[in-house]
Design an enzyme around this catalytic site. Sequence first.
Site, PDB file in Angstrom:
ATOM      1  CB  SER A 120      -0.964  -0.005   1.189  1.00 19.31           C
ATOM      2  OG  SER A 120      -0.295  -0.324   2.388  1.00 19.31           O
ATOM      3  CG  HIS A 180      -3.902  -0.528  -2.075  1.00 15.40           C
ATOM      4  ND1 HIS A 180      -4.413   0.715  -2.415  1.00 15.40           N
ATOM      5  CD2 HIS A 180      -3.594  -0.455  -0.769  1.00 15.40           C
ATOM      6  CE1 HIS A 180      -4.392   1.499  -1.362  1.00 15.40           C
ATOM      7  NE2 HIS A 180      -3.909   0.820  -0.333  1.00 15.40           N
ATOM      8  CE  LYS A 224      -7.244   0.818   1.002  1.00 14.44           C
ATOM      9  NZ  LYS A 224      -6.504  -0.199   1.731  1.00 14.44           N
TER      10      LYS A 224
HETATM   11  C1  LIG Z   1      -6.582  -0.392   3.186  1.00 13.23           C
HETATM   12  C2  LIG Z   1      -6.081  -1.725   3.504  1.00 13.23           C
HETATM   13  C3  LIG Z   1      -6.763  -2.538   4.405  1.00 13.23           C
HETATM   14  C4  LIG Z   1      -7.969  -2.041   5.160  1.00 13.23           C
HETATM   15  O1  LIG Z   1      -9.097  -2.021   4.348  1.00 13.23           O
HETATM   16  P1  LIG Z   1     -10.383  -1.191   4.884  1.00 13.23           P
HETATM   17  O2  LIG Z   1     -11.498  -1.766   4.112  1.00 13.23           O
HETATM   18  O3  LIG Z   1     -10.120   0.246   4.600  1.00 13.23           O
HETATM   19  O4  LIG Z   1     -10.477  -1.454   6.340  1.00 13.23           O
HETATM   20  C5  LIG Z   1      -6.300  -3.813   4.636  1.00 13.23           C
HETATM   21  N1  LIG Z   1      -5.197  -4.268   4.013  1.00 13.23           N
HETATM   22  C6  LIG Z   1      -4.497  -3.521   3.156  1.00 13.23           C
HETATM   23  C7  LIG Z   1      -3.302  -4.091   2.481  1.00 13.23           C
HETATM   24  C8  LIG Z   1      -4.911  -2.203   2.877  1.00 13.23           C
HETATM   25  O5  LIG Z   1      -4.217  -1.454   2.022  1.00 13.23           O
END
Ligand SMILES: *Cc1c(COP(=O)(O)O)cnc(C)c1O
Length: 405
Positions: free
Chosen positions: A194, A222, A253
């Site tokens: 990320s 992602h 996302k």
């Molecule tokens: C953003 C992210 C999460 C968390 O996801 P949310 O739905 O925002 O809680 C988990 N793992 C990774 C690798 C992320 O980038």
Amino acid sequence: MTDTISARARNPLAFLDAEIEDLKAKGLYRRLRVVQSEQRSRCVIDGREVITLSSNNYLGLNTHPRLRDAAIEAVRRFGAGSGAVRTIAGTMSLHEELERRLAEFKQVPAVLTFQSGFTANTGVIPIVAPEGAVIVSDALNHASIIDGIRLTKAERKVFPHSDMDGLRSVLGEVRAAPGGAERTVLVITDGVFSMDGDIARLPEIVDAAEEADAIVYVDDAHASGVLGRNGRGSVDHFGLHGRVHIQVGTLSKAIGVLGGYVAGSEALREILIHRARPFLFSTSHPPAVAAACLAAIDVLESEPELIKRLWQNTRLFKAGLARLGFDIGASETPITPVIAGSGAMAMKLSDRLFEEGVFAQGIGFPTVPDDRSRVRTIVTAEHSSDELKTCLTAFEKVGRELALI
Ligand SMILES: *Cc1c(COP(=O)(O)O)cnc(C)c1O
């Protein structure tokens, strides 16, 4: 002494003030930026119209008409909230429909949704890595994976980021140790990292895990909606269907709404329903969330041009930043870090860009190592090429000013 005691008696939380002062002294103190408009490529933040490079809204789905309509319709039909946790009275037909659709989309037997990607990881990891197991984790895995691991009684081993020799040597040591042959071993990695935007070396990870009889767990937060056919994720991107046992995805996302899910076997889904603590003890998604996610899958399947545009913009923007001479790391995805050095410099770069009409959040320790502090940029399918050129002009001006290029 009495002075100290009375000061503490007056404000037992005084250590928080000290910590805030420390953040300010290091240039790491942040106020939250407030978005006052829709979350689009151009939005109003803190009273200023800016082009944003900080949203995870990769495909522009969170304002897509089909998602909006689905959410509104669900509120009218089913109300605003779900009223309970999934295991009591909070499983609605929309939740199950979403899980069936996601399972089809991901080409796996079963899916279970969670309130977020974060709770998916903290819920799933303790179940699939029980006491006595070994978790083998990439050094740059997301905080929610790290916290999920902390909630287990399993042994934890970290391999250097994307270092396949490192991974193989950890797996070899674990299996060669006394009793090692019998242990449950879980290899866990982000699909797309990320903060750096590089893609996990999944084919090699799968090979190494198969040789060691280990479970493979990929967090595709992602990669969901970004990699693979119609955004099916990293497993689809590499053609590894059937060889990755557990896939976590996010609905927060590129999918544009909120939530997390785990994709895998029927048995995995069933045991999680009985044991995963966020699933058992925290209320399920409101109907509008599930309905909008269902609409998002329709859009992924019917509008592949969004993903095409996302990748066109990615190539254009990365090439522009590289041409200007910025250190942009080794990203392969729409995430592009612009390395600034110290945390204070990253915040300064972000602040100056904002004054020039571009919002790109500065990121420092503890999210990334202090000397690799950065402004992280994410382009979306919504950015026009003119908007991206405007951003590059701002980066050039501010980069020169701060002697980063
Ligand atoms: C953003 C992210 C999460 C968390 O996801 P949310 O739905 O925002 O809680 C988990 N793992 C990774 C690798 C992320 O980038």
